[in-house]
Design a protein around this motif. Structure first.
Motif, PDB file in Angstrom:
ATOM      1  N   ASP A  39       2.249   1.433   4.755  1.00  0.00           N
ATOM      2  CA  ASP A  39       2.331   2.331   5.915  1.00  0.00           C
ATOM      3  C   ASP A  39       2.230   3.791   5.459  1.00  0.00           C
ATOM      4  OD1 ASP A  39       3.154   3.866   8.113  1.00  0.00           O
ATOM      5  OD2 ASP A  39       4.583   2.349   8.801  1.00  0.00           O
ATOM      6  N   SER A  40       1.140   4.443   5.819  1.00  0.00           N
ATOM      7  CA  SER A  40       0.926   5.821   5.358  1.00  0.00           C
ATOM      8  C   SER A  40       1.970   6.776   5.910  1.00  0.00           C
ATOM      9  CB  SER A  40      -0.485   6.295   5.737  1.00  0.00           C
ATOM     10  OG  SER A  40      -0.718   6.123   7.125  1.00  0.00           O
ATOM     11  N   ASP A  41       2.533   6.495   7.085  1.00  0.00           N
ATOM     12  CA  ASP A  41       3.576   7.369   7.643  1.00  0.00           C
ATOM     13  C   ASP A  41       4.830   7.369   6.761  1.00  0.00           C
ATOM     14  OD1 ASP A  41       2.054   8.151   9.785  1.00  0.00           O
ATOM     15  OD2 ASP A  41       2.870   6.662  11.171  1.00  0.00           O
ATOM     16  N   ILE A  42       5.100   6.234   6.105  1.00  0.00           N
ATOM     17  CA  ILE A  42       6.253   6.146   5.195  1.00  0.00           C
ATOM     18  C   ILE A  42       5.884   6.696   3.817  1.00  0.00           C
ATOM     19  CG2 ILE A  42       7.789   4.542   3.972  1.00  0.00           C
ATOM     20  CD1 ILE A  42       7.631   2.712   6.447  1.00  0.00           C
ATOM     21  N   LEU A  43       4.706   6.305   3.316  1.00  0.00           N
ATOM     22  CA  LEU A  43       4.336   6.650   1.942  1.00  0.00           C
ATOM     23  C   LEU A  43       4.149   8.141   1.737  1.00  0.00           C
ATOM     24  CD1 LEU A  43       1.825   3.844   0.894  1.00  0.00           C
ATOM     25  CD2 LEU A  43       4.286   3.926   0.621  1.00  0.00           C
ATOM     26  N   GLU A  44       3.685   8.856   2.747  1.00  0.00           N
ATOM     27  CA  GLU A  44       3.398  10.282   2.537  1.00  0.00           C
ATOM     28  C   GLU A  44       4.657  11.104   2.274  1.00  0.00           C
ATOM     29  OE1 GLU A  44       3.063  11.672   7.244  1.00  0.00           O
ATOM     30  OE2 GLU A  44       1.262  11.208   6.089  1.00  0.00           O
ATOM     31  N   GLU A  45       5.838  10.514   2.544  1.00  0.00           N
ATOM     32  CA  GLU A  45       7.109  11.194   2.277  1.00  0.00           C
ATOM     33  C   GLU A  45       7.599  10.973   0.843  1.00  0.00           C
ATOM     34  OE1 GLU A  45       8.729  13.026   4.707  1.00  0.00           O
ATOM     35  OE2 GLU A  45       6.994  12.600   5.982  1.00  0.00           O
ATOM     36  N   LEU A  46       6.920  10.104   0.090  1.00  0.00           N
ATOM     37  CA  LEU A  46       7.445   9.675  -1.215  1.00  0.00           C
ATOM     38  C   LEU A  46       6.695  10.310  -2.378  1.00  0.00           C
ATOM     39  CD1 LEU A  46       7.767   5.845  -0.431  1.00  0.00           C
ATOM     40  CD2 LEU A  46       9.562   7.582  -0.277  1.00  0.00           C
ATOM     41  N   PRO A  47       7.367  10.492  -3.527  1.00  0.00           N
ATOM     42  CA  PRO A  47       6.670  11.006  -4.717  1.00  0.00           C
ATOM     43  C   PRO A  47       5.681   9.976  -5.255  1.00  0.00           C
ATOM     44  CG  PRO A  47       8.941  10.400  -5.260  1.00  0.00           C
ATOM     45  CD  PRO A  47       8.812  10.276  -3.769  1.00  0.00           C
ATOM     46  N   GLN A  48       4.636  10.442  -5.966  1.00  0.00           N
ATOM     47  CA  GLN A  48       3.549   9.562  -6.416  1.00  0.00           C
ATOM     48  C   GLN A  48       4.005   8.478  -7.386  1.00  0.00           C
ATOM     49  OE1 GLN A  48       0.571  12.226  -8.040  1.00  0.00           O
ATOM     50  NE2 GLN A  48      -0.670  12.012  -6.195  1.00  0.00           N
ATOM     51  N   HIS A  49       5.107   8.730  -8.079  1.00  0.00           N
ATOM     52  CA  HIS A  49       5.576   7.763  -9.083  1.00  0.00           C
ATOM     53  C   HIS A  49       6.775   6.972  -8.557  1.00  0.00           C
ATOM     54  CE1 HIS A  49       7.626  11.619  -9.624  1.00  0.00           C
ATOM     55  NE2 HIS A  49       8.702  10.885  -9.839  1.00  0.00           N
ATOM     56  N   MET A  77      -4.297  -6.918   2.081  1.00  0.00           N
ATOM     57  CA  MET A  77      -3.526  -5.677   1.941  1.00  0.00           C
ATOM     58  C   MET A  77      -4.308  -4.504   2.506  1.00  0.00           C
ATOM     59  SD  MET A  77      -1.989  -6.546  -1.817  1.00  0.00           S
ATOM     60  CE  MET A  77      -1.641  -4.880  -2.270  1.00  0.00           C
ATOM     61  N   TYR A  78      -3.610  -3.696   3.288  1.00  0.00           N
ATOM     62  CA  TYR A  78      -4.226  -2.526   3.928  1.00  0.00           C
ATOM     63  C   TYR A  78      -3.341  -1.302   3.720  1.00  0.00           C
ATOM     64  CZ  TYR A  78      -7.188  -5.926   6.351  1.00  0.00           C
ATOM     65  OH  TYR A  78      -8.077  -6.931   6.641  1.00  0.00           O
ATOM     66  N   HIS A  79      -3.959  -0.115   3.896  1.00  0.00           N
ATOM     67  CA  HIS A  79      -3.244   1.155   3.783  1.00  0.00           C
ATOM     68  C   HIS A  79      -3.609   2.016   4.981  1.00  0.00           C
ATOM     69  CE1 HIS A  79      -2.990   5.386   1.857  1.00  0.00           C
ATOM     70  NE2 HIS A  79      -1.793   5.023   2.273  1.00  0.00           N
ATOM     71  N   GLY A  80      -2.598   2.476   5.708  1.00  0.00           N
ATOM     72  CA  GLY A  80      -2.857   3.314   6.877  1.00  0.00           C
ATOM     73  C   GLY A  80      -1.714   3.209   7.876  1.00  0.00           C
ATOM     74  N   ARG A  81      -1.956   3.689   9.076  1.00  0.00           N
ATOM     75  CA  ARG A  81      -0.957   3.561  10.127  1.00  0.00           C
ATOM     76  C   ARG A  81      -1.065   2.154  10.714  1.00  0.00           C
ATOM     77  NH1 ARG A  81      -2.073   6.299  14.308  1.00  0.00           N
ATOM     78  NH2 ARG A  81       0.044   6.517  15.081  1.00  0.00           N
ATOM     79  N   PRO A  82       0.054   1.446  10.863  1.00  0.00           N
ATOM     80  CA  PRO A  82      -0.021   0.058  11.335  1.00  0.00           C
ATOM     81  C   PRO A  82      -0.847  -0.123  12.609  1.00  0.00           C
ATOM     82  CG  PRO A  82       2.174   0.505  10.524  1.00  0.00           C
ATOM     83  CD  PRO A  82       1.432   1.817  10.468  1.00  0.00           C
ATOM     84  N   GLU A  83      -0.721   0.807  13.545  1.00  0.00           N
ATOM     85  CA  GLU A  83      -1.482   0.694  14.796  1.00  0.00           C
ATOM     86  C   GLU A  83      -2.987   0.677  14.526  1.00  0.00           C
ATOM     87  OE1 GLU A  83      -0.806   2.640  19.198  1.00  0.00           O
ATOM     88  OE2 GLU A  83       0.141   3.581  17.467  1.00  0.00           O
ATOM     89  N   LEU A 189      -5.544  -3.875  -2.888  1.00  0.00           N
ATOM     90  CA  LEU A 189      -5.420  -2.438  -3.139  1.00  0.00           C
ATOM     91  C   LEU A 189      -4.751  -2.222  -4.487  1.00  0.00           C
ATOM     92  CD1 LEU A 189      -4.024  -1.330   0.346  1.00  0.00           C
ATOM     93  CD2 LEU A 189      -6.302  -0.769  -0.518  1.00  0.00           C
ATOM     94  N   SER A 190      -5.224  -1.252  -5.224  1.00  0.00           N
ATOM     95  CA  SER A 190      -4.507  -0.822  -6.426  1.00  0.00           C
ATOM     96  C   SER A 190      -3.526   0.276  -6.025  1.00  0.00           C
ATOM     97  CB  SER A 190      -5.486  -0.270  -7.459  1.00  0.00           C
ATOM     98  OG  SER A 190      -6.059   0.942  -6.985  1.00  0.00           O
ATOM     99  N   LEU A 191      -2.599   0.606  -6.923  1.00  0.00           N
ATOM    100  CA  LEU A 191      -1.669   1.702  -6.631  1.00  0.00           C
ATOM    101  C   LEU A 191      -2.426   3.004  -6.389  1.00  0.00           C
ATOM    102  CD1 LEU A 191       1.367   1.229  -9.052  1.00  0.00           C
ATOM    103  CD2 LEU A 191       1.463   1.354  -6.558  1.00  0.00           C
ATOM    104  N   SER A 192      -3.455   3.253  -7.184  1.00  0.00           N
ATOM    105  CA  SER A 192      -4.197   4.510  -7.019  1.00  0.00           C
ATOM    106  C   SER A 192      -4.927   4.557  -5.677  1.00  0.00           C
ATOM    107  CB  SER A 192      -5.174   4.722  -8.178  1.00  0.00           C
ATOM    108  OG  SER A 192      -6.093   3.658  -8.242  1.00  0.00           O
ATOM    109  N   ASP A 193      -5.303   3.389  -5.148  1.00  0.00           N
ATOM    110  CA  ASP A 193      -5.953   3.352  -3.821  1.00  0.00           C
ATOM    111  C   ASP A 193      -5.052   3.936  -2.737  1.00  0.00           C
ATOM    112  OD1 ASP A 193      -8.262   2.130  -4.768  1.00  0.00           O
ATOM    113  OD2 ASP A 193      -7.525   0.105  -4.364  1.00  0.00           O
ATOM    114  N   ILE A 194      -3.730   3.811  -2.936  1.00  0.00           N
ATOM    115  CA  ILE A 194      -2.801   4.323  -1.918  1.00  0.00           C
ATOM    116  C   ILE A 194      -2.146   5.632  -2.357  1.00  0.00           C
ATOM    117  CG2 ILE A 194      -2.383   2.052  -0.879  1.00  0.00           C
ATOM    118  CD1 ILE A 194       0.243   1.899  -2.441  1.00  0.00           C
ATOM    119  N   GLY A 195      -2.677   6.216  -3.448  1.00  0.00           N
ATOM    120  CA  GLY A 195      -2.215   7.542  -3.873  1.00  0.00           C
ATOM    121  C   GLY A 195      -0.980   7.532  -4.749  1.00  0.00           C
TER     122      GLY A 195
END
Length: 436
Positions: A39-49, A77-83, A189-195
């Motif tokens: 979920d990109s809405d959750i992940l964007e709040e977190l540090p890359q590591h 596996m997907y990356h983005g907003r669930p909607e 998805l790899s980890l780098s695919d999701i930043g």
């Protein structure tokens, strides 16, 4: 458009066995496509590591490998907003039904409401199941239907309602894996695919042996004890282990203290479900009137384990280096921040949310509000831990302190940033003015 399928959406239940929603999906009429969304809405709040993202990713890869090798299936596996992801899935598949397990946090409830509405527009059922707890929502309430806000009566009611035959039934999933979609090359998805990058901190394996449970009451309060606690927290948080299996172990050893810890988890979960405002506001609203000092320099010293109080510093350094802190020490560092430094509990809660491998919003908010005196079943505001006498009680030989504060005897070790007696009196005065 592919053939008719059902989707099973993994969230806080990252395991293939004894999974309620997954089991119901597999017993349905359509082949099941397993799904996970970063979920990109959750992940964007977190540090890359972030170590938790690494843990989730590694766990999912192991689950994919097992399904590919043994059953010719996988997990999409997907990356983005669930909607947005669901809109894409509905274009690519003839989805007949979506299954998942309940999630109780305020953000999750809003997210699921949106997905349910999107599916309802297309007449697709969205079915969710209880999986991460024994009792949920309003299943344990007072006789008049009001929620419990004190732990002991909640625990007693929980135990009176508990039935091993009813509440510890395992869900047999593997017997129905033949109903998985036969497709082993689903999107990965790899980890780098999701930043993200692979974290240096690892989530440890949990230890729930009969001897740990048997000795739990005697060892759990002493942070220097190597195997005094189970390290079960992250695994319950992400569902890599079933709560039913852990409860069975606790009951088999008949250890009240260990059992009680698992019930505490459910107590805080139902509090957040009944009172979602507590994620951001004090349960006892008068405590929102406290005039916090919120000194940013002092907050930095607390975060870095540079307060000059050895047990507080040991806890913060353990957290920063490992993503874990012993529960007894968590109480002390939280009390120190709120009461010695008069820094808003929400600042501490947010820092723990960033750092703790076992971060769970309901328990974190509940415990921080307990320390601040503002929550349910809270410590009274005039209970202020003395960081020096806590050493005598819980780390008398200073083993834990020596491990995490090796510079204790060095000239570089900081002076105490605040005098205990002065800080105590200042806290009592500030709190009294706010709440009386």
């Amino acid at each position: 458009m592919e053939n008719k399928i059902a989707l099973f959406w993994f969230r806080r239940d990252l395991r293939l066995d004894d999974n309620a929603g997954f089991s119901h999906a597999l017993k349905g009429d359509c082949p099941v496509l397993p799904l996970f969304i970063f979920d990109s809405d959750i992940l964007e709040e977190l540090p890359q590591h972030d170590a938790r993202v690494t843990f989730i990713h590694e766990t999912l890869q192991r689950m994919r490998d097992r399904l590919q090798d043994k059953f010719g299936s996988s997990i999409a596996m997907y990356h983005g907003r669930p909607e947005d992801i669901f809109k894409e899935l509905l274009q690519n598949y003839e989805v007949q039904q979506v299954y998942t397990n309940h999630d109780y946090e305020p953000y999750a409830k809003e997210r699921d409401k949106k997905i349910a509405a999107l599916l309802q527009e297309r007449s697709i059922p969205f079915t969710s199941f209880k999986d991460q707890v024994i009792f949920e929502k309003d299943e344990v309430v007072k006789d008049d239907g009001d929620p419990y806000v004190v732990y002991t009566p909640y625990k007693n009611k929980w135990k009176s309602l508990f039935d091993k035959k009813e509440h510890l039934v395992s869900y047999d999933t593997e017997a129905h894996f033949g109903n998985l979609v036969k497709h082993s090359r689903l999107p990965n998805l790899s980890l780098s695919d999701i930043g993200f990058r692979t974290a240096s901190i690892k989530v440890p394996e949990f230890t729930v042996t009969p001897s740990l449970i048997e000795n739990y009451e005697a060892t759990r309060n002493f942070p220097a004890k190597e195997n005094g606690t189970s390290r079960l927290g992250p695994h319950l948080r992400f569902g890599t282990v079933s709560i039913r299996k852990m409860m069975k172990k606790a009951i088999a050893e008949d250890n009240e203290a260990f059992w009680s810890e698992l019930i505490w988890r459910e107590f805080f979960m139902q509090i957040l479900w009944h009172f979602p405002h507590t994620a951001k506001k004090a349960f006892r609203s008068k405590y929102d009137r406290i005039e916090w000092r919120n000194n940013e320099n002092e907050f930095e010293k607390w975060k870095n384990g540079e307060t000059g109080y050895a047990l507080v510093d040991a806890g913060m350094r353990e957290l920063n280096q490992t993503g874990y802190m012993h529960n007894r020490v968590r109480m002390l560092v939280a009390s120190f921040l709120c009461k010695h430094l008069l820094i808003d509990w929400r600042w501490g809660e947010a820092y723990f949310a960033e750092k703790l491998l076992d971060y769970d919003q309901s328990a974190n908010v509940g415990n921080w509000q307990w320390a601040a005196g503002s929550g349910v079943d809270a410590a009274p505001y005039f209970r202020i831990f003395n960081p020096m006498t806590q050493i005598d009680k819980f780390d008398k030989q200073k083993e834990y302190i020596r491990q995490w504060v090796p510079d204790l005897q060095e000239l570089t070790y900081p002076q105490k940033m605040v005098d205990h007696k002065m800080a105590r009196e200042r806290c009592l005065k500030t709190y009294k003015e706010a709440v009386s």
